[in-house]
Each structure stands twice: as C-alpha cells, then as structure tokens.
Design an enzyme around this catalytic site. Structure first.
Site, mmCIF file in Angstrom:
data_model
loop_
_atom_site.group_PDB
_atom_site.id
_atom_site.type_symbol
_atom_site.label_atom_id
_atom_site.label_comp_id
_atom_site.label_asym_id
_atom_site.label_seq_id
_atom_site.Cartn_x
_atom_site.Cartn_y
_atom_site.Cartn_z
ATOM 1 C CG HIS A 429 -1.856 1.188 1.218
ATOM 2 N ND1 HIS A 429 -3.103 1.144 0.629
ATOM 3 C CD2 HIS A 429 -1.723 2.449 1.713
ATOM 4 C CE1 HIS A 429 -3.702 2.315 0.764
ATOM 5 N NE2 HIS A 429 -2.886 3.121 1.421
ATOM 6 C CB CYS A 430 1.974 3.420 -2.673
ATOM 7 S SG CYS A 430 3.064 4.839 -2.944
ATOM 8 N N PRO A 431 1.550 4.953 0.514
ATOM 9 C CG PRO A 431 2.976 5.581 2.253
ATOM 10 C CD PRO A 431 2.727 4.484 1.272
ATOM 11 N N GLY A 434 -1.799 7.035 -2.045
ATOM 12 C CA GLY A 434 -3.062 6.797 -1.353
ATOM 13 C C GLY A 434 -3.809 5.605 -1.893
ATOM 14 C CG ASN A 435 -5.002 2.810 -5.220
ATOM 15 O OD1 ASN A 435 -5.637 2.026 -4.507
ATOM 16 N ND2 ASN A 435 -5.115 2.823 -6.530
#
Length: 642
Positions: A429-431, A434-435
C-alpha cells in the site's frame, strides 16, 4: 472398555477397529461420564476415527458428558472447523444445545475461532441465536474482547441492540470486557441510540456510561464515543445525570479525508513562501515550526473525529504532501523557468514539460486505478461451496480465506487494512499515492517511478541554466548572505524558491531512486514486496495460517521514528534487498540470526522457495510486463507447491 475411548482420543485406528469389529464393545458405548468414543475422537480432531465409528453405526448426535453435549459440541469447543464440517456432512445438528444452553455458534465464540464462526454462519444459522440467559453470540464475543469474531458477527448483521435477561446490550458487554476495539465496532454499527439503553443489574438501572464509570473504563468508552461522533452530556434526567448524545459538529470520514489532502497544499505552499521570502535565519526558525504545529493540529483533529489506526496509511496526507510539492514546483517551472530556458535550452525545456505531463498522468492513473480488487461473491450458497472446497483440500485457514471480506483469497492476494479490500497480486500500500499497488496498477506504478526519477534530474538541469541567466532581484542587490557565499549566495538572491525546491526534490529523488532499484530487483525475480517480506520473516512466500492480512509493519509504521521514516520512504525494503546480496538471491544472516536456531534465513535461497520464478531475469521481466495476473491459471498450480 476404557481402552476404546483412549484409543479414539489418541487416534489409534487399528485398536478401535479391533475393539469394534470383534463386537466386544458397542460403537455407542459410553464411559463413566456418558461420553461415547465419537465424543473423544471429535474432541481431539481424529477424523479417521470419526469416519470409522460413523460407518459402523455411531450416533452422530449422541448426548453425553457432564454438560450433556453432542460430539459436534466437543469439536466446536476446540475450534476444529474440519471436524465440525465432517460431522455436519454426516448428519450432526449444529443447532443442538448443551446443558448450558450453548449451541455450536456460542461454543465457537468461546473457543475464539473466527473461522469456525464464519463456517457456521454459512450454514444458515441465525447470527442472533440465544442461550438460556438470552445471550447472543455478539454479546459473548464483545465480552471476551475478540475483535475478529465481533467484526464477523457485525458484518453478518448481528443485532447490536439485542438485550439479555438483564437488559444488557452487546455494548454493555464490551464495556464489561474492557475492549476498546469492540466498543468502537459496536458503536459504529449503531449500538447505542441517542437516549442511552439501560440495563437492570440487581435492581439498578445502568446506562453504558454508568457501567463504564463503575468499572473504571470510562476513558476507553469516551475514546470509542468520540471516534463515532458521540459525546457524554450532563442532564437532569433519570436514571443518571449523564447521557450519550451525538456531537454538535459531525463530519463524515470522507470530509476529513478531503480536508487532510487539501491541507497539504496549504502546508507546503506556506513553507515554500516562508523559505523564499523571509531571510534565511528567520525562515529556518519559522518554517519548521509551521510544519510541526500544522501537522500536529491535523493529526489531532483527525484522530479526535474519525477512527484512524494508522494515520499515514489510512489518510491521503502523504499523497497530498507529494502532490502539493509537485504542484507548486511544476507551476513555478511553467511560469518562470521554462519561459527563460526555452530560448537557451529548447530541447531540455520541452522534454521537461513533456515528461512532467506524462508523470502527472501516470500518477493520477496509479492513484485512482483499481489496483486489482478481488471480486466479492454475494450469494451465501456460493460462499458456502467455496468454503467446502477449501475444507476438502485442508486449506480453510486465514492464508486462503479472508475473514473480513468473507471470500476465498486468490494466490498472491492479501487484505489491505487501509483499503479494506483484498488485492490480487498485492505488492504494497503506497501512502504517497493513497492507493494499493496490485495486479492492475503495478506496471503503471513502476512507469510512474521511472518517469519521476528521470524528471527530477531534468528539472535540476533546466533550473541550473535558469539561475545562470537571470539577474539578481533589485530588492536583494544590497543583501549579503550569512551562511553561504559564492554561486549559491548569488542564486539565492536570484530566486530562492528554486534552491529550496531543488533541495526538496533532491531528498525525494534519493528515495525514488531507491524505490525504483528495489522494484527492479523484485520484478527480476518475480516476487512482490509483500512476498519478499514474508520470505525474510518466515523463509517462505506464503504467510503462516494465522496471517490473514498484508504483512505487518509493511511500511514500518510501528516502532521507532527512524523505522517509521525508513518504512514510509521504502528504505527498509532496499536495506533488506542489499543484505540478501548475491543478486538478491542468497541470504546472508545477521549476527542475531546466526545465534538463533529457529532462523528461517540461514543458507536459504529465494529461488528454491519461489514458485513464480521463471528461471531467468529476462523471462521474469517478460512475465511482469505481458502477463495478465488476474487470469493466470498457473498461479494456482504454483501455490500448491509453496
């Protein structure tokens, strides 16, 4: 006769066969407590014994033991899904009650077995079945503080306002259990009306707040109320002077998420303004204070109004920070830098504009594209069939079934706690977007990373010629630099924004390059970030059966500040890959691992446990760029060998 029950409990099939086949002992014979051999076999999960006994006429619903329970009750007490499933297939009644008034669903809750709870619910058993004291499974789950089971029951539609003989609701029982997460879950599902429910305990009326105060867990209950838009208000009404009411100002989670994202543009915009306009001494003091206090205000505001566990993962704050930095630098470049450098360096300037637009498009697509959500099966009958198939293959565990989505997990998929969905071929999950990065958008994400790592050096190049060819601003002609001199001083007097932006971009470029390097290595070996972390921890690409979500600490959210920063920037993953060296295949253990006999990484080779490896880097790369991961039948076969 005692030898029969001992043999049945210990799985001695030959002994049981000899005793039953010789007709010396009746298959339904009971011991001193009234239990049959089938009871003992079911208790100890001896399915071959159960099969033999049932084939020879054992009563599958025989009542025995001190609690007058059936064999299925004994199996449920141990949380054995496979044994319960086998008994149900052969006529066991899951609705039978024992002497305490418990059926299999109650016993599954007591056994803290969420998988068994899910299995029983798929048998069309009512989620609100009551025992003799009118307790529902949800009441027992909240009392025991079992969050996974509480969540399962609520997702299945359990009645949050049901009451027992003492008018106690599930919320009352969660307060008695003192579990904050269960309180939040029940309140989220409407577990308390505006006029508080009262329980009649020993003739005294108790609201949830009164009970929480009496049990000294009011601070936990207050946290649960705040996270669900409720508060405690003083009143003169009976039975007490405190009632729970909705907060005066209520905002939806979506509103706070938008606020969190847009606030990043203000934070970075003011930061660049301060660093560009104010003298260096003042800006070095004001800018950090501005960032600290605004960030603290936002996090406090978010945590006080919505239920957020991991701020960086569950909010688009970091995505907003990245987007805002890119936005302000990009706007400044188009308005000031490109018009000045276009006559001098036309090719570089046009290339910068072209790649920047490409980068924006790839970023937006990565952020909003479906990462590969696993399709949900709506019909209970279909889900029941899927569970039966897993049980037949002995795969009904939390590695292959998601308790939060009530669905089978395809190979290489994980449940993302931030997205609340299972993702096909989950990477991480890539902060910053945001996805999640999964089967559908992994290639887009990688293209974005490559494009960004190329764009930033081009910006440095055109910015250099921009600063070389513009004069010092008239208002700064008489200024002198305090901490810097020479060319850097002249550049700061020409356009301080470019220097600040360049320094900011250089820091970001470093971790973007690290991220690109890490992703290239993983693609070359056809392994995802989640799988590599599992390999490092367990020596396998498949999580243990107790794991049902994405690997913990996937972004270093827990632990020290340094670990958090490394996790968010992806540096921890790069360090792991470097330590694996030898083309990132051979694992070299640390000193701590050398002293541990249980280490899974000693002399472990990634290629030997990676069923997805095509045998060469070229083939792995072709697979990544050409293969449709959502419809790859070979992955099912690969999973069987893990």
């Amino acid at each position: 006769m005692g030898s029969l029950f001992l043999a049945a409990s210990q799985g001695e099939l030959d002994t049981v066969k000899n005793l039953i086949s010789s007709e010396k002992i009746d298959v339904n014979a009971t011991d001193e407590g009234g239990a049959t051999a089938l009871h003992w076999a079911a208790l100890n999960q001896q399915i071959p014994i159960c099969k033999f006994l049932l084939e020879h006429g054992a009563d599958v619903n025989a009542i025995g033991g001190d609690l007058q329970a059936a064999p299925i009750h004994w199996a449920a007490k141990r949380g054995s899904v496979k044994t319960v499933h086998y008994l149900v297939q052969h006529g066991a009644d899951p609705l039978l009650k024992d002497k305490q008034g418990f059926n299999c669903l109650h016993l599954a809750v007591h056994a803290a077995s969420p998988l068994l709870v899910v299995y029983l619910l798929h048998l069309d058993i009512s989620v609100d079945l009551r025992d003799d004291q009118q307790h529902t499974p949800l009441m027992w789950a909240s009392y025991h503080g079992n969050e996974p089971i509480t969540n399962c029951l609520l997702r299945w539609g359990a009645d949050v306002l049901a009451t027992d003989e003492d008018k106690m609701t599930p919320l009352h029982w969660s307060i008695v259990g003192g579990n904050l997460k269960c309180m939040k879950l029940i309140l989220k599902e409407g577990g308390i009306p505006c006029t508080a429910v009262t329980a009649n305990l020993s003739g005294q009326l108790k609201t949830p707040w009164a009970l929480a105060s009496e049990l000294r867990v009011s601070h936990l209950f207050k946290q649960a109320l705040i996270s669900n838009g409720l508060k405690v208000k003083e009143t003169s009404e009976e039975p007490e002077k405190w009632v729970v009411v909705p907060s005066k100002f209520q905002f939806s989670q979506k509103t706070f998420i938008i606020f969190c994202f847009l606030s990043s543009f203000i934070i970075t915009g003011v930061f660049f303004f301060i660093m560009s306009i104010c003298p260096m001494v003042i800006s070095l003091i004001i800018a950090p204070l501005w960032i600290y206090f605004t960030f603290k205000y936002i996090t406090t505001c978010i945590h006080a109004n919505i239920d957020i566990v991991h701020f960086y993962l569950e909010t688009p704050f970091l995505a907003g920070i990245f987007s805002s930095i890119f936005f302000w630098v990009w706007c400044h470049s188009l308005l000031y830098i490109v018009p000045k450098t276009l006559p001098i360096k036309p090719l570089s300037s046009l290339l910068f504009v072209l790649i920047s637009f490409t980068c924006i498009g790839l970023y937006v697509r990565t952020a909003f594209q479906n990462p590969g959500y696993v399709d949900k099966i709506g019909a209970v009958v279909q889900r029941r069939e899927e569970i039966s198939k897993l049980l037949d293959k002995d795969l009904f565990n939390q590695s292959h079934y998601c308790l939060k989505c009530f669905q089978v997990k395809p190979p290489r998929s994980y449940h993302c706690g931030a997205c609340k969905r299972c993702i096909n071929r989950y990477d991480h999950h890539c902060p910053w977007t945001g996805n999640c990065v999964g089967a559908r958008n992994h290639r887009t994400f990688l293209l974005f990373v490559f494009t960004l790592s190329t764009l930033i050096p081009i910006y440095f190049y055109v910015a250099f010629y921009y600063l070389q060819n513009i004069p010092i601003q008239k208002k700064y002609e008489s200024y002198r630099c305090l901490f810097i001199s020479g060319t850097i001083c002249q550049w700061s007097l020409k356009d301080m924004f470019v220097l600040v932006a360049s320094l900011t971009l250089f820091v970001n470029w470093c971790w973007v390059v690290v991220l690109a390097f890490t992703q290239i290595c993983q693609v070359a070996h056809n392994v995802t970030t989640a799988e590599f972390r599992l390999f490092k921890r367990y020596g396998t690409l498949v999580p243990p059966t107790k794991q049902n979500s994405s690997p913990k600490n996937g972004h270093g959210i827990h632990g020290s500040f340094l670990r958090t920063v490394c996790g968010i920037l992806g540096l921890d993953q790069c360090i792991l890959l470097i330590r694996e060296s030898n083309c990132f295949v051979r694992c070299f253990p640390s000193r701590a691992e050398l002293g541990s006999q249980n280490s899974t990484s000693l002399s472990r080779n990634l290629s030997t446990v990676n069923p997805y490896d095509e045998g060469s880097i070229i083939k792995n790369c072709k697979t990544f760029w050409k293969q449709n991961f959502l419809n790859d039948g070979r992955q099912d076969e690969a999973t069987r060998h893990v």
